[in-house]
Every structure is written in structure tokens, then in C-alpha cells.
Design a protein around this motif. Sequence first.
Motif, PDB file in Angstrom:
ATOM      1  N   ILE A  79       0.550  -1.361  -0.116  1.00 56.20           N
ATOM      2  CA  ILE A  79      -0.016  -0.045   0.121  1.00 56.20           C
ATOM      3  C   ILE A  79       0.874   1.687  -0.098  1.00 56.20           C
ATOM      4  N   GLY A  80       2.097   1.093   0.876  1.00 52.60           N
ATOM      5  CA  GLY A  80       3.228   2.092   1.160  1.00 52.60           C
ATOM      6  C   GLY A  80       3.362   2.152  -0.508  1.00 52.60           C
ATOM      7  N   SER A  81       3.374   2.056  -1.106  1.00 56.47           N
ATOM      8  CA  SER A  81       4.016   1.783  -2.798  1.00 56.47           C
ATOM      9  C   SER A  81       3.024   2.194  -3.759  1.00 56.47           C
ATOM     10  N   ILE A  82       1.756   2.172  -3.040  1.00 57.11           N
ATOM     11  CA  ILE A  82       0.996   2.934  -4.744  1.00 57.11           C
ATOM     12  C   ILE A  82       0.345   4.270  -3.612  1.00 57.11           C
ATOM     13  N   LEU A  83       0.757   4.519  -2.553  1.00 60.65           N
ATOM     14  CA  LEU A  83       0.906   6.403  -1.986  1.00 60.65           C
ATOM     15  C   LEU A  83       1.483   6.775  -2.371  1.00 60.65           C
ATOM     16  N   MET A  84       3.208   6.157  -2.594  1.00 58.76           N
ATOM     17  CA  MET A  84       4.229   6.938  -3.257  1.00 58.76           C
ATOM     18  C   MET A  84       4.093   7.086  -4.689  1.00 58.76           C
ATOM     19  N   TRP A  85       3.328   6.308  -5.395  1.00 62.97           N
ATOM     20  CA  TRP A  85       2.652   6.663  -7.039  1.00 62.97           C
ATOM     21  C   TRP A  85       2.116   7.817  -7.045  1.00 62.97           C
ATOM     22  N   ARG A  90       7.797  10.684  -7.872  1.00 60.41           N
ATOM     23  CA  ARG A  90       8.756  10.768  -8.389  1.00 60.41           C
ATOM     24  C   ARG A  90       9.549   9.628  -8.105  1.00 60.41           C
ATOM     25  N   THR A  91      10.075   8.688  -9.193  1.00 59.47           N
ATOM     26  CA  THR A  91      10.768   7.602  -8.888  1.00 59.47           C
ATOM     27  C   THR A  91      12.063   7.503  -8.197  1.00 59.47           C
ATOM     28  N   LYS A  92      12.996   9.289  -8.238  1.00 58.36           N
ATOM     29  CA  LYS A  92      14.499   9.462  -7.676  1.00 58.36           C
ATOM     30  C   LYS A  92      14.102   9.420  -6.041  1.00 58.36           C
ATOM     31  N   GLU A 138       9.309   2.184  -7.547  1.00 57.14           N
ATOM     32  CA  GLU A 138       9.703   2.705  -8.060  1.00 57.14           C
ATOM     33  C   GLU A 138       9.416   3.072  -9.353  1.00 57.14           C
ATOM     34  N   ILE A 139       8.964   1.195  -9.302  1.00 59.04           N
ATOM     35  CA  ILE A 139       8.014   0.166 -10.369  1.00 59.04           C
ATOM     36  C   ILE A 139       6.857   1.817 -11.346  1.00 59.04           C
ATOM     37  N   LEU A 140       6.159   0.776 -10.238  1.00 61.04           N
ATOM     38  CA  LEU A 140       4.628   2.303 -10.104  1.00 61.04           C
ATOM     39  C   LEU A 140       4.887   4.445 -10.865  1.00 61.04           C
TER      40      LEU A 140
END
Length: 159
Positions: A79-85, A90-92, A138-140
Motif C-alpha cells: 500500500i505504501g508503494s501505491i501511496l508513493m505513486w 517521482r521515481t528518484k 519505483e516501478i509504479l
Amino acid sequence: MKKLTGSFRYTQWDPWLIIFQIVSMQCVLYTTIVLIIAILGSLIGEPKTLDSIFQYHEIQVRDSGGIIVICSFVINAGIGSILMWYIVERTKQCMDFSCTWHLIHLIICWIYNEQFPTTFSWWALNVACATLMCVCGEILCLRTELAAIPLSLGPKTDL
């Protein structure tokens, strides 16, 4: 203060944006971990408290309660990765925000337990979750950043 970097965007140092992104990530991720632990705990009939999130001795594979905590943290990393998206975009910056969330979690656990976390299971779980959150985020974000940029807004015409 804007400068053109090697990418297609202008970048600008905005500390307030970064602070609000960090606060947003912390609030939403702690809310989702509480909800996930509550839902999974109610499925097996075992009530959960704040100790499940902050007490590092709760993370173990000897009983179903510990497995629920581990699964909750892994689901929360996704869920955190989706939130970062959505929040960071930003990938960086995915590694920065993933590590920031887990560093703040380390500090909160340290204060909550009144001692530094020393169990291998706590460290292994948090390193794995930070890695999962970072890589998936990063992938998203990369998929969005590498999407085709439309050059014209007019109707397509075939020549």
C-alpha cells in the motif's frame, strides 16, 4: 530558483511540499496498518493493540498473532508503494520516502519500547518492507514517468 535538469521537468526546492508529503505518508500508512491488523486480527478472533505495531517482540512466527503482524506489515508496504505513486510521483524520491517512513517508525518503536529494537525478526521485516515499498514504488512511478507524452491535442489525421 527554477533550473532545468536533464529531464523534461523543471525542479524547484520546496521544503513545505516535502514535509507535507512525509506527514501524509506517515498518517496514511499508520492508518492502513491499524486497519489491516484490526481486520486480520478479527478474522482469527485475536484482539490486537498498539503493541502489535510498535512492540518489536510481537514480530515472530511462533503463533498466528505474530504471523498476522508480519503479513500486515508486508501488505502495508505494498500500500505504501501505491501511496508513493500518488503522493510523491517521482521515481528518484521513492527510496528517500520509504527509508524516511521506516526511520520514523524505528524512532517511534524506540520511544514506545524505551529501548532500541534488537531482535533479528524486527530488523529483517523492516528491511524487507522498506525494500518492497521502495522497489514497487519505483516501478509504479517509472511507468508513469516513461509514459508517452502527447505532442498535440488536436484530432488525429491519417496522411
